[in-house]
Design an enzyme around this catalytic site. Structure first.
Site, PDB file in Angstrom:
ATOM      1  N   CYS A  53       0.828  -1.210   0.000  1.00 43.90           N
ATOM      2  CA  CYS A  53       0.000   0.000   0.000  1.00 43.90           C
ATOM      3  C   CYS A  53       0.862   1.260   0.000  1.00 43.90           C
ATOM      4  O   CYS A  53       2.029   1.246   0.425  1.00 43.90           O
ATOM      5  CB  CYS A  53      -0.893   0.030   1.232  1.00 43.90           C
ATOM      6  N   GLU A  55       0.615   3.791   1.937  1.00 44.09           N
ATOM      7  CA  GLU A  55       0.983   4.194   3.309  1.00 44.09           C
ATOM      8  C   GLU A  55       2.254   3.476   3.748  1.00 44.09           C
ATOM      9  O   GLU A  55       3.112   4.062   4.422  1.00 44.09           O
ATOM     10  CB  GLU A  55      -0.154   3.856   4.286  1.00 44.09           C
ATOM     11  N   CYS A  89      -2.937  -1.011   7.201  1.00 41.79           N
ATOM     12  CA  CYS A  89      -2.255   0.291   7.207  1.00 41.79           C
ATOM     13  C   CYS A  89      -2.646   1.136   8.411  1.00 41.79           C
ATOM     14  O   CYS A  89      -1.844   1.929   8.895  1.00 41.79           O
ATOM     15  CB  CYS A  89      -2.504   1.032   5.897  1.00 41.79           C
TER      16      CYS A  89
HETATM   17  N1  THU Z   1      -4.409   0.672  -1.420  1.00 42.11           N
HETATM   18  C1  THU Z   1      -3.511   1.521  -0.860  1.00 42.11           C
HETATM   19  O1  THU Z   1      -2.398   1.706  -1.360  1.00 42.11           O
HETATM   20  N2  THU Z   1      -3.863   2.177   0.256  1.00 42.11           N
HETATM   21  C2  THU Z   1      -5.100   2.120   0.817  1.00 42.11           C
HETATM   22  O2  THU Z   1      -5.331   2.797   1.803  1.00 42.11           O
HETATM   23  C3  THU Z   1      -6.140   1.276   0.236  1.00 42.11           C
HETATM   24  C4  THU Z   1      -5.705   0.390  -0.875  1.00 42.11           C
HETATM   25  C5  THU Z   1      -4.030  -0.008  -2.658  1.00 42.11           C
HETATM   26  C6  THU Z   1      -3.719  -1.464  -2.560  1.00 42.11           C
HETATM   27  C7  THU Z   1      -3.965  -1.931  -3.973  1.00 42.11           C
HETATM   28  O3  THU Z   1      -2.790  -1.714  -4.741  1.00 42.11           O
HETATM   29  C8  THU Z   1      -5.052  -1.013  -4.479  1.00 42.11           C
HETATM   30  O4  THU Z   1      -5.082   0.094  -3.603  1.00 42.11           O
HETATM   31  C9  THU Z   1      -6.424  -1.653  -4.546  1.00 42.11           C
HETATM   32  O5  THU Z   1      -6.738  -2.246  -3.346  1.00 42.11           O
END
Ligand code: THU
Length: 132
Positions: A53, A55, A89
């Site tokens: 993610c 974060e 996260c």
């Molecule tokens: N994702 C994030 O990077 N941060 C979040 O807070 C929610 C989800 C990403 C993970 C994945 O690559 C995409 O969003 C879809 O879930």
């Protein structure tokens, strides 16, 4: 460091995301205890669970740069629903933040909603729980 500056940093990071599977671009920007900004994006993987993610990337950048506390974090993502941090996260943020630390949710147009960490992760478990 204004909230607006942090939101702009998260939005600016979004297009750098590597998200060929979900096509869901996320940018995160942290303001640390020194007023420095650290950004991150989601980085997906053909082996889906190995993706990370935005974060997590921003936290890694903060640690590498010597920052140790999250004073504010902004997360930018598109969609009808707010791009609130996933459960994992929220816990990652918890390690470096306080209950009243602002978690700011944005999209391309700017601010959507403000939360505190305690609102998103109440009764959380953190480093202090390991004190004997
Ligand atoms: N994702 C994030 O990077 N941060 C979040 O807070 C929610 C989800 C990403 C993970 C994945 O690559 C995409 O969003 C879809 O879930």
């Amino acid at each position: 460091m204004t909230e607006d500056t942090l939101i702009k940093a998260a939005i600016a990071a979004m297009p750098k995301a590597y998200a060929p599977y979900s096509h869901f671009l996320v940018g995160a920007a942290i303001c640390d205890e020194n007023g420095n900004i650290h950004t991150g994006v989601n980085v997906e993987n053909a082996a889906y669970p190995q993706g990370s993610c935005a974060e997590a990337g921003a936290i890694a950048a903060m640690i590498m740069a010597g920052g140790r506390r999250i004073y504010q974090i902004a997360i930018a993502g598109r969609g009808v629903n707010l791009c609130t941090p996933c459960g994992g996260c929220r816990q990652r943020i918890r390690e470096f933040a306080n209950p009243d630390t602002p978690i700011i949710i944005a999209d391309d147009s700017g601010l959507r909603q403000r939360f505190t960490l305690d609102e998103l992760l109440p009764h959380s478990f953190g480093p202090d729980h390991l004190d004997k």
